[in-house]
Design an enzyme around this catalytic site. Sequence first.
Site, mmCIF file in Angstrom:
data_model
loop_
_atom_site.group_PDB
_atom_site.id
_atom_site.type_symbol
_atom_site.label_atom_id
_atom_site.label_comp_id
_atom_site.label_asym_id
_atom_site.label_seq_id
_atom_site.Cartn_x
_atom_site.Cartn_y
_atom_site.Cartn_z
ATOM 1 N N ASN A 9 11.853 8.522 66.746
ATOM 2 C CA ASN A 9 11.750 9.753 65.959
ATOM 3 C C ASN A 9 10.484 9.667 65.099
ATOM 4 O OD1 ASN A 9 12.044 11.921 64.230
ATOM 5 N ND2 ASN A 9 13.737 11.020 63.061
ATOM 6 N N LYS A 11 9.208 11.903 63.244
ATOM 7 C CA LYS A 11 9.271 12.731 62.024
ATOM 8 C C LYS A 11 7.992 13.576 61.892
ATOM 9 C CE LYS A 11 12.132 9.187 59.991
ATOM 10 N NZ LYS A 11 12.871 8.775 58.829
ATOM 11 N N HIS A 92 20.192 15.095 61.660
ATOM 12 C CA HIS A 92 19.507 13.945 61.052
ATOM 13 C C HIS A 92 19.699 14.028 59.535
ATOM 14 C CE1 HIS A 92 16.386 11.239 59.663
ATOM 15 N NE2 HIS A 92 16.422 10.685 60.856
ATOM 16 N N GLU A 94 17.832 13.649 57.131
ATOM 17 C CA GLU A 94 16.794 14.380 56.375
ATOM 18 C C GLU A 94 17.005 15.886 56.488
ATOM 19 O OE1 GLU A 94 13.540 12.250 58.146
ATOM 20 O OE2 GLU A 94 14.228 10.453 57.096
ATOM 21 N N GLU A 164 23.540 6.370 61.591
ATOM 22 C CA GLU A 164 22.383 6.064 60.763
ATOM 23 C C GLU A 164 22.785 6.063 59.290
ATOM 24 O OE1 GLU A 164 18.443 6.965 62.777
ATOM 25 O OE2 GLU A 164 19.095 8.859 61.938
ATOM 26 N N GLY A 170 14.371 4.186 56.594
ATOM 27 C CA GLY A 170 13.060 4.083 55.958
ATOM 28 C C GLY A 170 13.030 3.191 54.730
ATOM 29 N N SER A 209 15.947 1.402 59.804
ATOM 30 C CA SER A 209 15.088 0.229 59.639
ATOM 31 C C SER A 209 15.220 -0.787 60.777
ATOM 32 C CB SER A 209 15.327 -0.418 58.281
ATOM 33 O OG SER A 209 14.933 0.474 57.247
HETATM 34 C C1 PEP Z 1 15.225 7.660 61.472
HETATM 35 O O1 PEP Z 1 14.361 8.382 61.024
HETATM 36 O O2 PEP Z 1 16.123 8.142 62.144
HETATM 37 C C2 PEP Z 1 15.168 6.224 61.172
HETATM 38 C C3 PEP Z 1 16.126 5.462 61.592
HETATM 39 O O3 PEP Z 1 14.063 5.783 60.447
HETATM 40 P P1 PEP Z 1 13.660 4.243 60.169
HETATM 41 O O4 PEP Z 1 13.743 3.512 61.476
HETATM 42 O O5 PEP Z 1 12.274 4.312 59.640
HETATM 43 O O6 PEP Z 1 14.627 3.709 59.174
#
Ligand code: PEP
Length: 247
Positions: A9, A11, A92, A94, A164, A170, A209
């Site tokens: 992803n 973003k 997601h 966000e 997640e 992040g 992460s």
């Molecule tokens: C994500 O944006 O779905 C995500 C898991 O980001 P990151 O791997 O940077 O934590």
Amino acid sequence: MRRKLVAGNWKMHGTRESAEQLVAGILAVFPAHCDVAVFPPYPYLAPLIARNGGALDFGAQDCSEHDDGAYTGEVSAAMVRDIGCRYVLAGHSERRQYHHEGDAQVARKVGKALEHDLVPVLCVGESLEEHDAGRTAEVVQRQLGTVIDHCGIAAFGRVIVAYEPVWAIGTGRTASPGKAQEVHALLRSQLARADDKIASSTRILYGGSVKPGNAAELFAQPDVDGGLIGGASLKAADFLAICAAVC
Ligand code: PEP
């Protein structure tokens, strides 16, 4: 046997040039032992698919719950499918956090994606506050349950779930492999209560992460069927190292 999927992803990062380079870097060492997909920003999707669509799967980061109409700024599932996407993210964190998407709206988006022959990747996960209050199970089961109720359990023959934890996205903090496995098993048992056979075929990804150094242990968990990768998907070498961690 569930085939693992590693999905990147991107973003709202990058430029047209960096997007092209990233795809070229992935295709140069294409991992064939797992499914691989990338989710670039909207403006880069159509040209990237036109050039690389046969070689790599693409997804959109969101779609509208509406079919068409006066919804400035939104992109429909039909449009996403029309340009050749295979996947679309739904819910997601966000989108849930910054755009106030609730469980019911996310469920409607999953429904629209299915109607238009896309594979929805349904994101669920608890916030830090919910985590610290011991509410993880309640939150993720509510998020998943709303989609089961709206779309029906048969949809999970197609829908992919991504667990997640919001506090891990992040932040550099990752759920331990054991904790991820526990939540994934919980989600699978929720699906199994509705249909055992479908539950055993539904792919449940972990996101939050994931890095080259922790991917192998996470992916080795019996109910972790791959990963949804944010930051580490922006460098071809890191993303490919994560793909290589799929056993
Ligand atoms: C994500 O944006 O779905 C995500 C898991 O980001 P990151 O791997 O940077 O934590």
